[in-house]
Design a protein around this motif. Structure first.
Motif, PDB file in Angstrom:
ATOM      1  N   HIS A   1       0.918  -1.083   0.055  1.00  0.00           N
ATOM      2  CA  HIS A   1       0.025   0.202  -0.039  1.00  0.00           C
ATOM      3  C   HIS A   1       0.827   1.328   0.052  1.00  0.00           C
ATOM      4  CE1 HIS A   1      -2.827  -2.949   0.738  1.00  0.00           C
ATOM      5  NE2 HIS A   1      -3.595  -2.180   0.604  1.00  0.00           N
ATOM      6  N   LEU A   2       1.718   1.454  -0.766  1.00  0.00           N
ATOM      7  CA  LEU A   2       2.525   2.587  -1.182  1.00  0.00           C
ATOM      8  C   LEU A   2       2.080   3.638  -1.761  1.00  0.00           C
ATOM      9  CD1 LEU A   2       6.152   0.711  -1.806  1.00  0.00           C
ATOM     10  CD2 LEU A   2       4.895   1.444   0.427  1.00  0.00           C
ATOM     11  N   THR A   3       0.789   3.223  -2.625  1.00  0.00           N
ATOM     12  CA  THR A   3       0.168   4.238  -3.318  1.00  0.00           C
ATOM     13  C   THR A   3      -1.065   4.717  -2.747  1.00  0.00           C
ATOM     14  OG1 THR A   3      -0.866   2.382  -4.414  1.00  0.00           O
ATOM     15  CG2 THR A   3       0.944   3.097  -5.802  1.00  0.00           C
ATOM     16  N   HIS A   4      -1.603   4.270  -1.835  1.00  0.00           N
ATOM     17  CA  HIS A   4      -2.796   4.331  -1.255  1.00  0.00           C
ATOM     18  C   HIS A   4      -3.202   4.074   0.136  1.00  0.00           C
ATOM     19  CE1 HIS A   4      -3.332   0.196  -2.809  1.00  0.00           C
ATOM     20  NE2 HIS A   4      -4.461   0.294  -1.886  1.00  0.00           N
ATOM     21  N   VAL A   5      -4.084   4.939   0.629  1.00  0.00           N
ATOM     22  CA  VAL A   5      -4.556   4.546   2.095  1.00  0.00           C
ATOM     23  C   VAL A   5      -5.869   3.746   1.743  1.00  0.00           C
ATOM     24  CG1 VAL A   5      -5.872   5.361   4.108  1.00  0.00           C
ATOM     25  CG2 VAL A   5      -3.879   6.764   2.881  1.00  0.00           C
ATOM     26  N   HIS A   6      -5.572   2.450   2.423  1.00  0.00           N
ATOM     27  CA  HIS A   6      -6.882   1.573   2.289  1.00  0.00           C
ATOM     28  C   HIS A   6      -7.609   1.516   3.580  1.00  0.00           C
ATOM     29  CE1 HIS A   6      -8.976  -2.450   1.512  1.00  0.00           C
ATOM     30  NE2 HIS A   6      -8.621  -2.722   2.890  1.00  0.00           N
ATOM     31  N   ILE A   7      -8.886   1.806   3.810  1.00  0.00           N
ATOM     32  CA  ILE A   7      -9.567   1.759   4.978  1.00  0.00           C
ATOM     33  C   ILE A   7     -10.740   0.712   4.638  1.00  0.00           C
ATOM     34  CG2 ILE A   7     -10.883   3.679   4.138  1.00  0.00           C
ATOM     35  CD1 ILE A   7     -11.135   4.322   7.317  1.00  0.00           C
ATOM     36  N   GLN A   8     -11.154  -0.061   5.800  1.00  0.00           N
ATOM     37  CA  GLN A   8     -12.077  -1.116   5.555  1.00  0.00           C
ATOM     38  C   GLN A   8     -13.052  -1.497   6.828  1.00  0.00           C
ATOM     39  OE1 GLN A   8      -9.738  -4.609   4.030  1.00  0.00           O
ATOM     40  NE2 GLN A   8     -10.893  -5.613   6.051  1.00  0.00           N
ATOM     41  N   TRP A   9     -14.137  -1.666   6.565  1.00  0.00           N
ATOM     42  CA  TRP A   9     -15.061  -1.932   7.642  1.00  0.00           C
ATOM     43  C   TRP A   9     -15.359  -3.485   7.789  1.00  0.00           C
ATOM     44  CZ3 TRP A   9     -14.751   2.571   5.242  1.00  0.00           C
ATOM     45  CH2 TRP A   9     -14.707   3.800   6.303  1.00  0.00           C
ATOM     46  N   ALA A  10     -15.642  -3.962   8.787  1.00  0.00           N
ATOM     47  CA  ALA A  10     -16.152  -5.352   9.094  1.00  0.00           C
ATOM     48  C   ALA A  10     -17.513  -5.536   8.267  1.00  0.00           C
ATOM     49  CB  ALA A  10     -16.443  -5.686  10.294  1.00  0.00           C
ATOM     50  N   ASP A  11     -17.937  -6.769   8.236  1.00  0.00           N
ATOM     51  CA  ASP A  11     -19.556  -6.966   7.527  1.00  0.00           C
ATOM     52  C   ASP A  11     -20.501  -6.173   8.382  1.00  0.00           C
ATOM     53  OD1 ASP A  11     -18.753  -8.523   5.345  1.00  0.00           O
ATOM     54  OD2 ASP A  11     -18.773 -10.330   6.631  1.00  0.00           O
ATOM     55  N   THR A  12     -20.327  -6.122   9.680  1.00  0.00           N
ATOM     56  CA  THR A  12     -21.406  -5.423  10.560  1.00  0.00           C
ATOM     57  C   THR A  12     -20.460  -4.535  11.487  1.00  0.00           C
ATOM     58  OG1 THR A  12     -22.509  -7.328  10.763  1.00  0.00           O
ATOM     59  CG2 THR A  12     -22.975  -5.665  12.232  1.00  0.00           C
ATOM     60  N   PRO A  13     -20.378  -3.137  10.975  1.00  0.00           N
ATOM     61  CA  PRO A  13     -19.524  -2.307  11.581  1.00  0.00           C
ATOM     62  C   PRO A  13     -19.736  -1.991  13.136  1.00  0.00           C
ATOM     63  CG  PRO A  13     -20.377  -1.265   9.477  1.00  0.00           C
ATOM     64  CD  PRO A  13     -21.087  -2.576   9.890  1.00  0.00           C
ATOM     65  N   LYS A  14     -18.774  -1.743  13.833  1.00  0.00           N
ATOM     66  CA  LYS A  14     -18.925  -1.455  15.208  1.00  0.00           C
ATOM     67  C   LYS A  14     -19.851  -0.254  15.861  1.00  0.00           C
ATOM     68  CE  LYS A  14     -14.375  -3.711  16.043  1.00  0.00           C
ATOM     69  NZ  LYS A  14     -13.081  -3.500  16.229  1.00  0.00           N
ATOM     70  N   ALA A  15     -20.109   0.629  14.506  1.00  0.00           N
ATOM     71  CA  ALA A  15     -20.584   1.983  15.062  1.00  0.00           C
ATOM     72  C   ALA A  15     -21.656   2.174  14.075  1.00  0.00           C
ATOM     73  CB  ALA A  15     -19.684   2.968  15.041  1.00  0.00           C
ATOM     74  N   ASP A  16     -22.339   3.018  14.258  1.00  0.00           N
ATOM     75  CA  ASP A  16     -23.356   3.716  13.442  1.00  0.00           C
ATOM     76  C   ASP A  16     -22.662   4.164  12.214  1.00  0.00           C
ATOM     77  OD1 ASP A  16     -25.174   5.179  11.618  1.00  0.00           O
ATOM     78  OD2 ASP A  16     -26.016   6.191  13.289  1.00  0.00           O
ATOM     79  N   SER A  17     -22.678   3.609  11.070  1.00  0.00           N
ATOM     80  CA  SER A  17     -21.888   3.873   9.902  1.00  0.00           C
ATOM     81  C   SER A  17     -21.866   5.349   9.232  1.00  0.00           C
ATOM     82  CB  SER A  17     -22.080   2.839   8.948  1.00  0.00           C
ATOM     83  OG  SER A  17     -23.310   2.688   8.342  1.00  0.00           O
ATOM     84  N   ALA A  18     -22.656   5.970   9.664  1.00  0.00           N
ATOM     85  CA  ALA A  18     -22.643   7.354   9.136  1.00  0.00           C
ATOM     86  C   ALA A  18     -22.517   8.491  10.339  1.00  0.00           C
ATOM     87  CB  ALA A  18     -24.041   7.840   8.332  1.00  0.00           C
ATOM     88  N   SER A  19     -22.301   8.253  11.383  1.00  0.00           N
ATOM     89  CA  SER A  19     -22.532   9.141  12.502  1.00  0.00           C
ATOM     90  C   SER A  19     -21.176   9.881  12.640  1.00  0.00           C
ATOM     91  CB  SER A  19     -22.810   8.338  13.983  1.00  0.00           C
ATOM     92  OG  SER A  19     -21.664   7.551  14.185  1.00  0.00           O
ATOM     93  N   PHE A  20     -20.096   9.600  11.877  1.00  0.00           N
ATOM     94  CA  PHE A  20     -18.794  10.180  11.864  1.00  0.00           C
ATOM     95  C   PHE A  20     -18.765  11.336  11.075  1.00  0.00           C
ATOM     96  CE2 PHE A  20     -18.422   6.948   8.985  1.00  0.00           C
ATOM     97  CZ  PHE A  20     -17.934   7.567   7.976  1.00  0.00           C
TER      98      PHE A  20
END
Length: 170
Positions: free
Chosen positions: A139-158
């Motif tokens: 990952h020298l070209t990009h930031v990779h961010i991923q979530w679990a199948d069921t996110p730990k938080a309300d997925s839009a509250s941030f």
């Protein structure tokens, strides 16, 4: 739910993130079919869809790649692209600060994996078929961010908190 987190993050980054997010990025070289010359192909910096298997975490809506080069293209060796990696590490800092709200599972960038429990591990590939395979894996070209199948938080509250950090330039 993870797809909503990815869409929320993309929207926040596009709307109020660093202006570099809205510029094209070098993706690869290819031969022009008409002239035979090698040309540079660009892509968008925010990429949610993968290029492979439909079950890939990108294609199932669980991950986002934010193309900000940690290393200088096109060699991606030891020299850093300080402008782009500065933005990349800045975003990672914001994501870590908001990890409880964002509920992400892991982030990978510049040979490191950042885990939601606060730990960081290495990500290197000692054996690879070609140089770009290593560059992508590390990952020298990009930031990779991923979530679990069921996110730990309300997925839009941030959304509001992230936009505030991005506007403040944090």
């Amino acid at each position: 739910m993870a797809r909503l987190a990815v869409e929320t993050l993309m929207s926040a980054l596009w709307d109020v993130g660093p202006s570099i997010i809205r510029t094209p990025v070098f993706d690869h070289y290819k031969k022009d079919k008409k002239t035979g010359k090698t040309i540079s192909v660009t892509a968008k910096r925010l990429q949610a869809l993968g290029r492979g298997d439909p079950t890939d975490i990108h294609n199932t809506g669980r991950a986002l790649d934010i193309h900000l080069y940690a290393r200088t293209a096109p060699q991606f060796g030891a020299s850093y692209d300080f402008t782009e990696c500065g933005y990349g590490f800045g975003l990672i800092g914001n994501f870590i600060d908001l990890s409880a709200d964002m509920g992400w599972e892991l982030i990978i960038y510049d040979q490191h994996v950042y885990h939601s429990d606060g730990t960081r591990t290495g990500q290197t590939k000692p054996s690879y078929k070609d140089e770009m395979a290593r560059v992508n894996f590390e990952h020298l070209t990009h930031v990779h961010i991923q979530w679990a199948d069921t996110p730990k938080a309300d997925s839009a509250s941030f959304n509001g908190a992230l936009r505030a950090l991005l506007i403040a330039g944090a």
